[in-house]
Design an enzyme around this catalytic site. Structure first.
Site, PDB file in Angstrom:
ATOM      1  N   VAL A  11       0.825  -1.213   0.000  1.00 35.19           N
ATOM      2  CA  VAL A  11       0.000   0.000   0.000  1.00 35.19           C
ATOM      3  C   VAL A  11       0.857   1.261   0.000  1.00 35.19           C
ATOM      4  CG1 VAL A  11      -1.623   1.343   1.407  1.00 35.19           C
ATOM      5  CG2 VAL A  11      -2.010  -1.087   1.024  1.00 35.19           C
ATOM      6  N   LYS A  35      15.153  -2.468   2.415  1.00 33.88           N
ATOM      7  CA  LYS A  35      14.104  -2.053   1.467  1.00 33.88           C
ATOM      8  C   LYS A  35      14.438  -0.666   0.913  1.00 33.88           C
ATOM      9  CE  LYS A  35      10.340  -4.729   3.495  1.00 33.88           C
ATOM     10  NZ  LYS A  35       9.055  -4.768   4.175  1.00 33.88           N
ATOM     11  N   THR A 121      -5.612  -0.537   7.080  1.00 35.21           N
ATOM     12  CA  THR A 121      -6.965  -0.972   7.459  1.00 35.21           C
ATOM     13  C   THR A 121      -7.005  -1.101   8.975  1.00 35.21           C
ATOM     14  OG1 THR A 121      -7.104  -2.196   5.392  1.00 35.21           O
ATOM     15  CG2 THR A 121      -8.669  -2.812   7.129  1.00 35.21           C
ATOM     16  N   ARG A 152      -5.881  -3.740  -5.150  1.00 32.89           N
ATOM     17  CA  ARG A 152      -5.649  -5.190  -5.134  1.00 32.89           C
ATOM     18  C   ARG A 152      -4.218  -5.461  -5.544  1.00 32.89           C
ATOM     19  NH1 ARG A 152      -9.822  -6.348  -9.645  1.00 32.89           N
ATOM     20  NH2 ARG A 152      -8.916  -4.334 -10.158  1.00 32.89           N
ATOM     21  N   LYS A 202     -14.335   0.184   4.818  1.00 33.45           N
ATOM     22  CA  LYS A 202     -13.253  -0.712   4.382  1.00 33.45           C
ATOM     23  C   LYS A 202     -13.546  -2.162   4.781  1.00 33.45           C
ATOM     24  CE  LYS A 202      -9.530  -2.428   2.959  1.00 33.45           C
ATOM     25  NZ  LYS A 202      -9.262  -2.622   1.547  1.00 33.45           N
ATOM     26  N   ASN A 206     -14.610  -5.440   2.191  1.00 35.54           N
ATOM     27  CA  ASN A 206     -13.884  -6.713   2.098  1.00 35.54           C
ATOM     28  C   ASN A 206     -14.760  -7.884   2.535  1.00 35.54           C
ATOM     29  OD1 ASN A 206     -11.600  -5.669   1.011  1.00 35.54           O
ATOM     30  ND2 ASN A 206     -10.273  -6.007   2.783  1.00 35.54           N
ATOM     31  N   GLY A 251     -13.811 -21.601  -6.703  1.00 39.08           N
ATOM     32  CA  GLY A 251     -12.478 -22.188  -6.665  1.00 39.08           C
ATOM     33  C   GLY A 251     -12.149 -22.708  -5.281  1.00 39.08           C
ATOM     34  N   CYS A 258      -5.454  -9.768   3.125  1.00 39.68           N
ATOM     35  CA  CYS A 258      -6.575  -8.894   3.496  1.00 39.68           C
ATOM     36  C   CYS A 258      -7.852  -9.633   3.865  1.00 39.68           C
ATOM     37  CB  CYS A 258      -6.838  -7.914   2.361  1.00 39.68           C
ATOM     38  SG  CYS A 258      -5.478  -6.760   2.152  1.00 39.68           S
TER      39      CYS A 258
HETATM   40  N1  NAD Z   1      -1.768  -5.486   0.615  1.00 42.28           N
HETATM   41  C1  NAD Z   1      -2.904  -4.999   0.125  1.00 42.28           C
HETATM   42  O1  NAD Z   1      -3.323  -5.346  -0.977  1.00 42.28           O
HETATM   43  C2  NAD Z   1      -3.712  -3.991   0.914  1.00 42.28           C
HETATM   44  C3  NAD Z   1      -4.752  -3.300   0.275  1.00 42.28           C
HETATM   45  C4  NAD Z   1      -5.510  -2.388   1.025  1.00 42.28           C
HETATM   46  C5  NAD Z   1      -5.228  -2.148   2.354  1.00 42.28           C
HETATM   47  N2  NAD Z   1      -4.205  -2.837   2.951  1.00 42.28           N
HETATM   48  C6  NAD Z   1      -3.889  -2.501   4.338  1.00 42.28           C
HETATM   49  O2  NAD Z   1      -2.789  -1.583   4.329  1.00 42.28           O
HETATM   50  C7  NAD Z   1      -1.893  -1.836   5.425  1.00 42.28           C
HETATM   51  C8  NAD Z   1      -0.502  -2.145   4.906  1.00 42.28           C
HETATM   52  O3  NAD Z   1      -0.565  -3.351   4.159  1.00 42.28           O
HETATM   53  P1  NAD Z   1       0.674  -3.847   3.287  1.00 42.28           P
HETATM   54  O4  NAD Z   1       0.238  -5.093   2.598  1.00 42.28           O
HETATM   55  O5  NAD Z   1       1.195  -2.705   2.481  1.00 42.28           O
HETATM   56  O6  NAD Z   1       1.717  -4.195   4.443  1.00 42.28           O
HETATM   57  P2  NAD Z   1       3.233  -4.680   4.337  1.00 42.28           P
HETATM   58  O7  NAD Z   1       3.455  -5.581   5.470  1.00 42.28           O
HETATM   59  O8  NAD Z   1       3.505  -5.132   2.939  1.00 42.28           O
HETATM   60  O9  NAD Z   1       4.073  -3.324   4.537  1.00 42.28           O
HETATM   61  C9  NAD Z   1       4.138  -2.610   5.740  1.00 42.28           C
HETATM   62  C10 NAD Z   1       5.502  -1.903   5.783  1.00 42.28           C
HETATM   63  O10 NAD Z   1       5.525  -1.017   6.892  1.00 42.28           O
HETATM   64  C11 NAD Z   1       6.852  -1.026   7.455  1.00 42.28           C
HETATM   65  N3  NAD Z   1       6.774  -0.496   8.826  1.00 42.28           N
HETATM   66  C12 NAD Z   1       6.200  -1.068   9.915  1.00 42.28           C
HETATM   67  N4  NAD Z   1       6.298  -0.232  10.980  1.00 42.28           N
HETATM   68  C13 NAD Z   1       6.930   0.886  10.552  1.00 42.28           C
HETATM   69  C14 NAD Z   1       7.324   2.119  11.170  1.00 42.28           C
HETATM   70  N5  NAD Z   1       7.065   2.376  12.448  1.00 42.28           N
HETATM   71  N6  NAD Z   1       7.978   3.028  10.430  1.00 42.28           N
HETATM   72  C15 NAD Z   1       8.245   2.801   9.122  1.00 42.28           C
HETATM   73  N7  NAD Z   1       7.890   1.654   8.482  1.00 42.28           N
HETATM   74  C16 NAD Z   1       7.246   0.720   9.184  1.00 42.28           C
HETATM   75  C17 NAD Z   1       7.270  -2.479   7.341  1.00 42.28           C
HETATM   76  O11 NAD Z   1       8.678  -2.615   7.399  1.00 42.28           O
HETATM   77  C18 NAD Z   1       6.694  -2.844   5.957  1.00 42.28           C
HETATM   78  O12 NAD Z   1       7.633  -2.613   4.924  1.00 42.28           O
HETATM   79  C19 NAD Z   1      -2.567  -2.960   6.220  1.00 42.28           C
HETATM   80  O13 NAD Z   1      -3.383  -2.384   7.199  1.00 42.28           O
HETATM   81  C20 NAD Z   1      -3.429  -3.673   5.179  1.00 42.28           C
HETATM   82  O14 NAD Z   1      -4.529  -4.334   5.759  1.00 42.28           O
HETATM   83  C21 NAD Z   1      -3.435  -3.730   2.263  1.00 42.28           C
HETATM   84  O1  UPG Z   2     -14.214 -14.356  -7.789  1.00 41.64           O
HETATM   85  C1  UPG Z   2     -13.220 -14.450  -7.065  1.00 41.64           C
HETATM   86  C2  UPG Z   2     -12.359 -13.361  -6.788  1.00 41.64           C
HETATM   87  C3  UPG Z   2     -11.257 -13.557  -5.945  1.00 41.64           C
HETATM   88  N1  UPG Z   2     -11.001 -14.788  -5.414  1.00 41.64           N
HETATM   89  C4  UPG Z   2      -9.854 -14.957  -4.486  1.00 41.64           C
HETATM   90  O2  UPG Z   2      -9.940 -13.946  -3.479  1.00 41.64           O
HETATM   91  C5  UPG Z   2      -8.646 -13.574  -3.025  1.00 41.64           C
HETATM   92  C6  UPG Z   2      -8.479 -12.081  -3.027  1.00 41.64           C
HETATM   93  O3  UPG Z   2      -8.464 -11.599  -4.342  1.00 41.64           O
HETATM   94  P1  UPG Z   2      -8.420 -10.033  -4.688  1.00 41.64           P
HETATM   95  O4  UPG Z   2      -9.537  -9.360  -4.029  1.00 41.64           O
HETATM   96  O5  UPG Z   2      -8.297  -9.896  -6.145  1.00 41.64           O
HETATM   97  O6  UPG Z   2      -7.011  -9.639  -4.044  1.00 41.64           O
HETATM   98  P2  UPG Z   2      -6.479  -8.720  -2.867  1.00 41.64           P
HETATM   99  O7  UPG Z   2      -5.223  -8.119  -3.361  1.00 41.64           O
HETATM  100  O8  UPG Z   2      -6.461  -9.520  -1.618  1.00 41.64           O
HETATM  101  O9  UPG Z   2      -7.541  -7.498  -2.719  1.00 41.64           O
HETATM  102  C7  UPG Z   2      -8.583  -7.482  -1.748  1.00 41.64           C
HETATM  103  O10 UPG Z   2      -8.096  -7.053  -0.487  1.00 41.64           O
HETATM  104  C8  UPG Z   2      -7.471  -5.736  -0.508  1.00 41.64           C
HETATM  105  C9  UPG Z   2      -6.911  -5.471   0.884  1.00 41.64           C
HETATM  106  O11 UPG Z   2      -7.853  -5.027   1.778  1.00 41.64           O
HETATM  107  C10 UPG Z   2      -8.515  -4.700  -0.920  1.00 41.64           C
HETATM  108  O12 UPG Z   2      -7.901  -3.419  -0.945  1.00 41.64           O
HETATM  109  C11 UPG Z   2      -9.076  -5.067  -2.299  1.00 41.64           C
HETATM  110  O13 UPG Z   2     -10.098  -4.142  -2.655  1.00 41.64           O
HETATM  111  C12 UPG Z   2      -9.647  -6.488  -2.230  1.00 41.64           C
HETATM  112  O14 UPG Z   2     -10.129  -6.884  -3.524  1.00 41.64           O
HETATM  113  C13 UPG Z   2      -7.657 -14.320  -3.931  1.00 41.64           C
HETATM  114  O15 UPG Z   2      -7.189 -15.465  -3.249  1.00 41.64           O
HETATM  115  C14 UPG Z   2      -8.493 -14.740  -5.140  1.00 41.64           C
HETATM  116  O16 UPG Z   2      -8.020 -15.910  -5.750  1.00 41.64           O
HETATM  117  C15 UPG Z   2     -11.836 -15.863  -5.689  1.00 41.64           C
HETATM  118  O17 UPG Z   2     -11.624 -16.976  -5.201  1.00 41.64           O
HETATM  119  N2  UPG Z   2     -12.922 -15.661  -6.519  1.00 41.64           N
END
Ligand code: NAD
Ligand code: UPG
Length: 442
Positions: A11, A35, A121, A152, A202, A206, A251, A258
């Site tokens: 993110v 990193k 989140t 995503r 949020k 999800n 599937g 997430c």
């Molecule tokens: N991965 C996704 O697709 C996704 C999508 C939407 C929302 N989110 C939410 O966003 C948040 C981040 O998710 P992510 O997947 O990017 O996490 P991540 O684990 O990939 O990255 C988090 C980063 O923050 C760094 N960090 C932790 N504490 C720190 C600090 N005090 N100072 C500086 N850096 C620090 C870590 O080293 C790491 O690189 C979560 O709450 C997640 O639920 C994730």
């Molecule tokens: O019809 C579907 C769609 C997805 N999946 C599975 O669901 C999981 C999540 O897929 P996807 O939502 O595409 O990936 P994420 O990157 O986890 O994204 C979700 O989670 C994020 C973190 O909160 C949100 O920001 C996004 O909006 C939300 O789609 C995966 O294992 C997919 O294989 C299915 O099995 N069937």
């Protein structure tokens, strides 16, 4: 505007780079020095299509910096974006220690008014806690904004540059214009609400998407028993605009960092106010069971699994990512190993991350789908990578010891299976035999 982004994960990095791409000056901060070193060489610590090109472009344009010096980044910024992890605790609740630490560090570093915007989140009420933590470390004024992220993995850049909507939660309505200006470079569909509602949007989003997946997976399980085809059912359902066609792909269930975490956290959020979220509990239970459908189908086809050799195609929780957090492959591989099977693993991108998590003498690490299949008793497709869709199924049938293909993502069509010589099992569709045009009776 001048932005500091705390956390360079999926993110933080993608948001930071996209804000820079739109002309803001962005400083991305992470605790992990390796990193930062990689990012300063325009190398991404995560696999995300297109990210390295955008990093290089914005570093060169002087709009993007990477540092481990949080205090310096905060001092030079107007808006501080919190994008650190909020993983699950053992009881399912979100672990807020990283975000609280980051908030404390931001408070200590402040040298004037800042807008602190949470993209991580976080459970409802957390932004109020963040406000308290920051206030404990500074006497300077600041505002808190909730801006939950909906990207995503695998399509994160596109999702950020062209989002369906942006949600902004505020308690100081005077910030509305600044926040809209900052975000409208991405879309005009900006919904401004109060902070608690933004936090809830949020989790509810999800949870709803996860519900669609578990719903179609249960329909798939019933389809198998009544002789219907879930892909046709989903297509027909999806034509109704009220239902929509997305997230109805049956599937082996959802994984990732997430959905599993956020569904469990929402069950806890409800439980904390004495509300039992019965529907969501079932969604989680259905998803857990769905993974083991692959193992049941293997047993149905091969009998006992001790000593058999199984090719596994796909380890990442979905295609176009190297992320294996909560990937169905983790539990499936572990179950097969416990049953005494030899597992031959292949994934185009996620092999290294999987190796860091799982190690066992029964694992053979493979460098192609064909190597995982050769002389195996069956192949199981767990991730719908494009590479697998292009495999020559006639050749696959000829290199397998027993020509069994178990498709956990319904990737192949009946036409592709015909003439392949494969015994084909998928999810919610009739079992097919590639020896003739007739479907095998179930
Ligand atoms: N991965 C996704 O697709 C996704 C999508 C939407 C929302 N989110 C939410 O966003 C948040 C981040 O998710 P992510 O997947 O990017 O996490 P991540 O684990 O990939 O990255 C988090 C980063 O923050 C760094 N960090 C932790 N504490 C720190 C600090 N005090 N100072 C500086 N850096 C620090 C870590 O080293 C790491 O690189 C979560 O709450 C997640 O639920 C994730
Ligand atoms: O019809 C579907 C769609 C997805 N999946 C599975 O669901 C999981 C999540 O897929 P996807 O939502 O595409 O990936 P994420 O990157 O986890 O994204 C979700 O989670 C994020 C973190 O909160 C949100 O920001 C996004 O909006 C939300 O789609 C995966 O294992 C997919 O294989 C299915 O099995 N069937």
């Amino acid at each position: 505007m001048k932005l500091a982004v705390i956390g360079t994960g999926y993110v933080g990095l993608v948001s930071g780079v996209c804000f820079a791409q739109k002309g803001n000056e962005v400083i991305c901060v992470d605790l992990e020095q390796y990193k930062i070193d990689m990012l300063n060489r325009a190398e991404s610590p995560i696999y995300e299509p297109g990210i390295e090109e955008l990093i290089a472009l914005n570093l060169e344009a002087g709009r993007l910096e990477f540092t481990s010096d949080l205090a310096d980044a905060v001092r030079r910024s107007d808006v501080v974006i919190l994008a650190v992890g909020t993983p699950s605790l053992a009881n399912g609740e979100a672990n807020l220690s990283y975000i609280e630490q980051a908030a404390a560090d931001v408070g200590k570093a402040m040298n004037g008014y800042k807008i602190i915007m949470t993209k991580s989140t976080v459970p409802v009420g957390t932004n109020e806690k963040i406000k308290d933590v920051v206030a404990r470390h500074t006497s300077l004024s600041f505002d808190i904004v909730s801006a939950p992220e909906f990207l995503r993995e695998g399509s994160a850049i596109n999702d950020t540059l062209y989002p369906d909507r942006i949600i902004i939660g505020l308690d100081n309505t005077g910030l509305r214009e600044t926040m809209v200006t900052l975000h409208q470079v991405f879309t005009d569909k900006i919904y401004v609400t109060d902070i608690r509602s933004a936090e809830m949007i949020k989790y509810a989003s999800n949870a709803f998407l996860a519900t669609k997946i578990s719903f179609i997976n249960e329909i798939a399980n019933i389809c198998e028993k009544v002789g219907a085809d879930v892909t046709c059912v989903a297509e027909g359902m999806g034509m109704d605009k009220r239902i929509g066609s997305s997230f109805l792909q049956a599937g082996i269930g959802y994984g990732g960092s997430c959905f599993p975490k956020d569904t469990n956290a929402l069950i806890q959020i409800a439980g904390n106010v004495d509300y039992e979220f019965k529907l969501l509990k079932s969604v989680v239970e259905v998803n857990t069971d769905q993974r083991f459908m692959i193992v049941s189908k293997l047993r149905e086809s091969l009998g006992q699994l001790n000593g058999v050799s199984i090719g596994i195609w796909g380890l990442a929780f979905k295609p176009n990512t190297d992320d294996i957090r909560e990937a169905p492959a983790l539990e499936i591989v572990e179950t097969l190993i416990q049953a005494g099977a030899i597992v031959k693993l292949y994934d185009p991108i996620a092999m290294d991350k999987f190796k860091e998590r799982v190690d066992h003498p029964n694992i053979v690490w493979c460098s192609s789908p064909q190597q995982a299949a050769e002389k195996s008793d069956a192949v199981c497709l767990l991730t719908d990578w494009e590479e697998f869709k292009k495999v020559d199924l006639v050749q696959l049938g000829s290199i397998l010891h027993k020509p069994v293909l178990i498709d956990g993502r319904n990737v192949f069509t009946e036409e592709q299976i015909q003439g392949s010589g494969l015994e084909y099992y998928s999810v919610g569709r009739p079992r097919m035999s590639g020896w003739n045009r007739d479907k095998v009776e179930v």
